[in-house]
Design a protein around this motif. Structure first.
Motif, mmCIF file in Angstrom:
data_model
loop_
_atom_site.group_PDB
_atom_site.id
_atom_site.type_symbol
_atom_site.label_atom_id
_atom_site.label_comp_id
_atom_site.label_asym_id
_atom_site.label_seq_id
_atom_site.Cartn_x
_atom_site.Cartn_y
_atom_site.Cartn_z
ATOM 1 N N ILE A 114 -9.773 1.061 -8.379
ATOM 2 C CA ILE A 114 -9.389 1.994 -7.704
ATOM 3 C C ILE A 114 -8.229 1.635 -7.019
ATOM 4 O O ILE A 114 -7.711 0.352 -6.521
ATOM 5 C CB ILE A 114 -10.519 2.107 -6.527
ATOM 6 N N ILE A 115 -7.395 2.705 -6.693
ATOM 7 C CA ILE A 115 -6.009 2.503 -6.212
ATOM 8 C C ILE A 115 -6.272 2.718 -4.788
ATOM 9 O O ILE A 115 -6.576 3.654 -4.220
ATOM 10 C CB ILE A 115 -5.046 3.626 -6.596
ATOM 11 N N PRO A 116 -6.069 1.476 -3.887
ATOM 12 C CA PRO A 116 -6.513 1.616 -2.386
ATOM 13 C C PRO A 116 -5.380 2.542 -1.655
ATOM 14 O O PRO A 116 -4.069 2.631 -2.287
ATOM 15 C CB PRO A 116 -6.390 0.265 -1.971
ATOM 16 N N GLY A 117 -5.446 2.747 -0.524
ATOM 17 C CA GLY A 117 -4.413 3.617 0.293
ATOM 18 C C GLY A 117 -4.961 4.590 0.861
ATOM 19 O O GLY A 117 -6.159 4.971 1.226
ATOM 20 N N ASP A 133 2.515 -7.903 -6.096
ATOM 21 C CA ASP A 133 1.453 -8.628 -6.650
ATOM 22 C C ASP A 133 0.621 -7.993 -7.784
ATOM 23 O O ASP A 133 -0.552 -8.529 -7.960
ATOM 24 C CB ASP A 133 0.636 -8.762 -5.227
ATOM 25 N N GLY A 134 1.239 -7.169 -8.418
ATOM 26 C CA GLY A 134 0.660 -6.657 -9.621
ATOM 27 C C GLY A 134 -0.413 -5.680 -9.396
ATOM 28 O O GLY A 134 -1.223 -5.269 -10.427
ATOM 29 N N THR A 135 -0.223 -4.795 -8.397
ATOM 30 C CA THR A 135 -1.427 -3.831 -7.963
ATOM 31 C C THR A 135 -0.446 -2.457 -7.537
ATOM 32 O O THR A 135 0.896 -2.449 -7.536
ATOM 33 C CB THR A 135 -2.300 -4.061 -6.870
ATOM 34 N N LEU A 136 -1.279 -1.350 -7.459
ATOM 35 C CA LEU A 136 -0.701 -0.237 -6.855
ATOM 36 C C LEU A 136 -1.380 0.237 -5.490
ATOM 37 O O LEU A 136 -2.471 -0.338 -5.319
ATOM 38 C CB LEU A 136 -1.059 1.083 -7.913
ATOM 39 N N LEU A 137 -0.753 1.020 -4.925
ATOM 40 C CA LEU A 137 -1.248 1.557 -3.666
ATOM 41 C C LEU A 137 -0.641 3.037 -3.509
ATOM 42 O O LEU A 137 0.215 3.200 -4.109
ATOM 43 C CB LEU A 137 -0.355 0.676 -2.306
ATOM 44 N N ILE A 138 -1.555 3.855 -2.903
ATOM 45 C CA ILE A 138 -1.441 5.240 -2.894
ATOM 46 C C ILE A 138 -1.326 5.930 -1.683
ATOM 47 O O ILE A 138 -2.210 5.440 -0.986
ATOM 48 C CB ILE A 138 -2.182 6.091 -3.928
ATOM 49 N N THR A 139 -0.736 6.747 -1.090
ATOM 50 C CA THR A 139 -0.802 7.396 0.297
ATOM 51 C C THR A 139 -0.160 8.610 0.345
ATOM 52 O O THR A 139 0.329 9.240 -0.613
ATOM 53 C CB THR A 139 -0.021 6.579 1.313
ATOM 54 N N ASP A 140 -0.618 9.429 1.204
ATOM 55 C CA ASP A 140 -0.268 10.916 1.308
ATOM 56 C C ASP A 140 0.999 11.009 2.038
ATOM 57 O O ASP A 140 1.399 9.985 2.716
ATOM 58 C CB ASP A 140 -1.277 11.518 2.287
#
Length: 146
Positions: A114-117, A133-140
């Motif tokens: 799951i992409i946190p954010g 750190d090799g992850t993704l984050l999503i935001t509006d």
């Protein structure tokens, strides 16, 4: 729900090629960070200057044609993605993988993440962060109401 990616924030020192398997016209270069304290902000305006449609994908049989990817072009002649991501319309959640394929084998620890954010269910543009750190984050991205 409208799902449009408008901004990619790259916090790494790597160049990426952004691709959308649903729309070749969305392809663009994602620049690396300018310094360790200054991320690179890249616009993904899409075909109509309103953002790129984030593909819906809810099963492995849809994956090949319905995801977005960041490909690290350095020493990568086969263009294997560093990240693939999509919206799962059945789970109402954004997911990503670093294996380049839809992962359902939890025995090997290879499941979609799951992409946190901070993402609402409202129709708004999105920004995605490629984290160091090799992850993704999503935001509006919220529009100012007049």
């Amino acid at each position: 729900m409208e799902k449009k990616l408008l901004i990619v924030v790259n916090e790494t020192n790597q160049n990426f090629k952004f691709v959308n398997k649903e729309c070749d016209n969305d392809e663009r270069q994602i620049q690396p960070n300018a310094s360790s304290s200054l991320a690179s902000i890249n616009l993904t305006p899409g075909q109509y200057e309103a953002g790129c449609d984030i593909p819906d994908c809810s099963a492995s049989e849809y994956f090949d044609a319905h995801h977005m990817a960041f490909i690290n072009p350095n020493n990568n002649s086969e263009e294997i993605p560093a990240f693939c991501f999509w919206y799962d319309d059945d789970q109402n959640q954004y997911y990503y993988t670093t294996t380049g394929k839809y992962n359902t084998d939890s025995k090997n620890g290879e499941t979609n993440k799951i992409i946190p954010g901070n993402v609402s269910s409202s129709e708004s543009r999105k920004a995605i962060y490629i984290k160091n750190d090799g992850t993704l984050l999503i935001t509006d991205i919220y529009n100012k109401k007049e």
